[in-house]
Design a protein around this motif. Structure first.
Motif, PDB file in Angstrom:
ATOM      1  N   PHE A  51      -7.369  -4.090  -4.735  1.00 18.79           N
ATOM      2  CA  PHE A  51      -6.570  -4.175  -3.515  1.00 18.79           C
ATOM      3  C   PHE A  51      -5.652  -2.960  -3.347  1.00 18.79           C
ATOM      4  O   PHE A  51      -5.300  -2.594  -2.228  1.00 18.79           O
ATOM      5  CB  PHE A  51      -5.759  -5.470  -3.496  1.00 18.79           C
ATOM      6  CG  PHE A  51      -6.596  -6.685  -3.200  1.00 18.79           C
ATOM      7  CD1 PHE A  51      -7.276  -6.795  -1.994  1.00 18.79           C
ATOM      8  CD2 PHE A  51      -6.718  -7.708  -4.125  1.00 18.79           C
ATOM      9  CE1 PHE A  51      -8.053  -7.905  -1.710  1.00 18.79           C
ATOM     10  CE2 PHE A  51      -7.500  -8.826  -3.858  1.00 18.79           C
ATOM     11  CZ  PHE A  51      -8.176  -8.921  -2.645  1.00 18.79           C
ATOM     12  N   LEU A  52      -5.270  -2.339  -4.446  1.00 17.82           N
ATOM     13  CA  LEU A  52      -4.481  -1.122  -4.372  1.00 17.82           C
ATOM     14  C   LEU A  52      -5.260  -0.034  -3.629  1.00 17.82           C
ATOM     15  O   LEU A  52      -4.712   0.697  -2.798  1.00 17.82           O
ATOM     16  CB  LEU A  52      -4.127  -0.638  -5.780  1.00 17.82           C
ATOM     17  CG  LEU A  52      -2.985   0.368  -5.911  1.00 17.82           C
ATOM     18  CD1 LEU A  52      -1.664  -0.268  -5.524  1.00 17.82           C
ATOM     19  CD2 LEU A  52      -2.910   0.898  -7.344  1.00 17.82           C
ATOM     20  N   VAL A  53      -6.566   0.036  -3.911  1.00 17.68           N
ATOM     21  CA  VAL A  53      -7.431   1.041  -3.282  1.00 17.68           C
ATOM     22  C   VAL A  53      -7.717   0.700  -1.820  1.00 17.68           C
ATOM     23  O   VAL A  53      -7.646   1.577  -0.941  1.00 17.68           O
ATOM     24  CB  VAL A  53      -8.752   1.192  -4.071  1.00 17.68           C
ATOM     25  CG1 VAL A  53      -9.732   2.092  -3.321  1.00 17.68           C
ATOM     26  CG2 VAL A  53      -8.483   1.749  -5.462  1.00 17.68           C
ATOM     27  N   VAL A  54      -8.037  -0.555  -1.527  1.00 15.02           N
ATOM     28  CA  VAL A  54      -8.481  -0.907  -0.160  1.00 15.02           C
ATOM     29  C   VAL A  54      -7.319  -1.213   0.785  1.00 15.02           C
ATOM     30  O   VAL A  54      -7.499  -1.212   2.003  1.00 15.02           O
ATOM     31  CB  VAL A  54      -9.463  -2.103  -0.176  1.00 15.02           C
ATOM     32  CG1 VAL A  54     -10.683  -1.789  -1.003  1.00 15.02           C
ATOM     33  CG2 VAL A  54      -8.794  -3.387  -0.648  1.00 15.02           C
ATOM     34  N   MET A  55      -6.110  -1.459   0.243  1.00 15.77           N
ATOM     35  CA  MET A  55      -4.964  -1.782   1.098  1.00 15.77           C
ATOM     36  C   MET A  55      -3.799  -0.817   0.906  1.00 15.77           C
ATOM     37  O   MET A  55      -3.324  -0.211   1.865  1.00 15.77           O
ATOM     38  CB  MET A  55      -4.457  -3.202   0.799  1.00 15.77           C
ATOM     39  CG  MET A  55      -5.333  -4.321   1.261  1.00 15.77           C
ATOM     40  SD  MET A  55      -4.638  -5.899   0.736  1.00 15.77           S
ATOM     41  CE  MET A  55      -3.007  -5.806   1.408  1.00 15.77           C
ATOM     42  N   GLY A  56      -3.322  -0.716  -0.318  1.00 19.74           N
ATOM     43  CA  GLY A  56      -2.091   0.020  -0.588  1.00 19.74           C
ATOM     44  C   GLY A  56      -2.165   1.486  -0.216  1.00 19.74           C
ATOM     45  O   GLY A  56      -1.308   2.005   0.524  1.00 19.74           O
ATOM     46  N   ILE A  57      -3.186   2.177  -0.701  1.00 17.60           N
ATOM     47  CA  ILE A  57      -3.306   3.615  -0.446  1.00 17.60           C
ATOM     48  C   ILE A  57      -3.504   3.906   1.037  1.00 17.60           C
ATOM     49  O   ILE A  57      -2.852   4.817   1.583  1.00 17.60           O
ATOM     50  CB  ILE A  57      -4.426   4.221  -1.318  1.00 17.60           C
ATOM     51  CG1 ILE A  57      -3.993   4.192  -2.798  1.00 17.60           C
ATOM     52  CG2 ILE A  57      -4.762   5.647  -0.876  1.00 17.60           C
ATOM     53  CD1 ILE A  57      -5.073   4.602  -3.775  1.00 17.60           C
ATOM     54  N   PRO A  58      -4.387   3.177   1.759  1.00 17.44           N
ATOM     55  CA  PRO A  58      -4.517   3.447   3.205  1.00 17.44           C
ATOM     56  C   PRO A  58      -3.211   3.319   3.980  1.00 17.44           C
ATOM     57  O   PRO A  58      -2.891   4.176   4.813  1.00 17.44           O
ATOM     58  CB  PRO A  58      -5.537   2.396   3.652  1.00 17.44           C
ATOM     59  CG  PRO A  58      -6.372   2.145   2.456  1.00 17.44           C
ATOM     60  CD  PRO A  58      -5.416   2.216   1.305  1.00 17.44           C
ATOM     61  N   VAL A  59      -2.445   2.255   3.721  1.00 18.44           N
ATOM     62  CA  VAL A  59      -1.185   2.089   4.470  1.00 18.44           C
ATOM     63  C   VAL A  59      -0.194   3.184   4.093  1.00 18.44           C
ATOM     64  O   VAL A  59       0.560   3.674   4.940  1.00 18.44           O
ATOM     65  CB  VAL A  59      -0.578   0.687   4.229  1.00 18.44           C
ATOM     66  CG1 VAL A  59       0.732   0.535   4.993  1.00 18.44           C
ATOM     67  CG2 VAL A  59      -1.551  -0.405   4.669  1.00 18.44           C
TER      68      VAL A  59
END
Length: 455
Positions: A51-59
């Motif tokens: 989830f860090l890759v698919v959510m955190g980094i994009p935002v």
């Protein structure tokens, strides 16, 4: 790009370490290990990284892009990027309010870390060669408004004292020192924990996925907890990262910078688990017991291990660095936002905000003693209520607003966002992610909001 004369960082390393310092906080060193413990260990960590890759980094790329493109903080940044007649900038005011509310209780928690560092350093946990009852020590601290108030006020004064020297000579220099010190202490404490008898069992619990254990906890709960932790760990959604984007140049693409910040944040969280879980297993302590792990269980472990006073002192220096790096970063956001929005001098903003936060932090201190009978919905005390407002409402809804602003035609727009993210050298953000960002990412954040409203 930048409106008016604006101080900036002296180096890229300074930007990375200050931004990472904003993301790295008590949540990494305190919350991550006990949430991982409550959710079965290794499987939780696996989903957390996903989830860090698919959510955190994009935002994070979106928040940095808004800051770098506008060269301003949230209110005026929105005004510069939004189309004529739009009202996205109202969210900028919510972000600023959220930063104030966060610091109204985070300074108290940071003060606890400083207090425990002082207790270990001065030997207060050892009385006439006998061990003090550590579990009652924290309760006694909460019941003492004077001691807790002193350390809270010191946190505020030290934080604004750092900012009074400016971005390059104050915020950057101090955070460089704290972040390097934090990473060094993590390595030293992790090596010490791994040397304990039975440490490998703790390490396996933490890092090796055990699906049977995850099923016993409830796979849905594990996934939901990992999603929440991955989202909140980077401090995105409230403009705290955006302000550092406003200090950036165009030399590096924002995807790579975001990955670097997230990687540092994750290293701290993982290293904290490597410190805590082996120690828990070595001393027969339940790793899933929750927040008391830091202020009751771990101090007892330190006291009873060889050279425990030294290890306890080092651990709470680490905790102080972790919390204080966030304090100074959010204070900077508040100070420069007031400068941008109201057009006053930086020194004036530092003084006004210092006085305001000294006064506004006191209710949280008194909420554990003098005002302990004052509760809000769900029987929350002052700290829990302020934390609920920030963590469950302002941060996730703020992230959703930023995503919609950056990737839809109703706001800044995906093409403008993508152009800004991909300006410079480094890892390129693929345009193929457009519909993932427009559809899947908002849905994931909406799930976090719904989960938060249940809290």
């Amino acid at each position: 790009m930048i409106e008016g004369k604006r101080e900036s960082f002296g180096s890229r390393l300074g930007f990375i370490l200050v931004s990472a310092g904003c993301a790295i906080g008590i949540g990494n060193v305190w919350k991550f290990p006990y949430v991982a413990g409550q959710n079965g260990g290794g499987v939780f960590v696996l989903f957390y990284l996903l989830f860090l890759v698919v959510m955190g980094i994009p935002v994070m790329t979106m928040e940095l892009a808004m800051g770098r493109r506008s060269g301003l903080t949230m209110v005026k940044g929105y005004k510069k990027l939004e189309k004529s007649g739009q009202k996205w900038h109202i969210h900028g005011w919510v972000c600023l309010a959220g930063c104030y509310i966060l610091m109204m209780y985070y300074t108290t928690v940071s003060g606890w870390m400083m207090d425990y560092f002082a207790r270990f350093a001065t030997g207060r946990f050892i009385n006439n060669e006998s061990v003090v009852d550590v579990s009652s020590s924290f309760e006694n601290l909460l019941a003492d408004p004077l001691e807790m108030g002193i350390f809270t006020v010191l946190t505020v004064l030290f934080g604004f004292g750092v900012l009074s020297f400016g971005v390059k000579n104050g915020l950057e220099k101090v955070n460089k020192f704290m972040m390097i010190g934090l990473l060094t202490l993590l390595a030293v404490l992790a090596v010490n924990s791994l040397r304990l008898e039975g440490a490998m069992e703790g390490l396996k619990f933490f890092l090796f996925p055990n699906w049977e254990r995850a099923m016993n906890v409830g796979l849905g709960k594990v996934i939901s907890s990992a999603m929440n932790q991955a989202f909140f760990t980077l401090s995105i959604g409230m403009g705290s990262i955006e302000v550092f984007g406003s200090y950036m140049d165009n030399k590096k693409r924002l995807t790579g910078e975001s990955i670097t910040i997230a990687a540092l944040d994750t290293i701290v969280a993982i290293m904290s688990g490597i410190i805590i879980f082996p120690a828990c297993f070595a001393y027969g302590v339940e790793p899933a017991q929750g927040p008391s792990l830091i202020f009751a269980t771990l101090p007892e472990i330190f006291i009873n291990m060889p050279f425990g006073r030294l290890w306890g002192t080092l651990f709470f220096i680490l905790m102080t660095f972790a919390s204080f790096s966030t304090v100074t970063a959010v204070f900077e956001n508040i100070v420069i936002s007031v400068v941008d929005t109201f057009g006053i001098k930086r020194t004036t903003s530092v003084i006004i905000n210092c006085i305001f936060l000294v006064v506004s932090s006191i209710p949280c201190v008194l909420g554990f003693n003098v005002l302990k009978n004052m509760t809000f919905f769900g029987n929350k005390n002052v700290l829990d209520f302020e934390d609920y407002l920030v963590s469950n409402l302002i941060l996730p809804t703020g992230a959703l607003v930023m995503v919609l602003f950056c990737v839809t035609g109703f706001g800044w727009g995906f093409d403008n966002y993508l152009k800004e993210v991909n300006t410079g050298e480094g890892i390129k953000m693929p345009s193929a992610l457009k519909y993932f960002y427009r559809i899947v990412l908002p849905v994931l954040i909406f799930i976090i909001i719904i989960n938060g409203l249940k809290g």
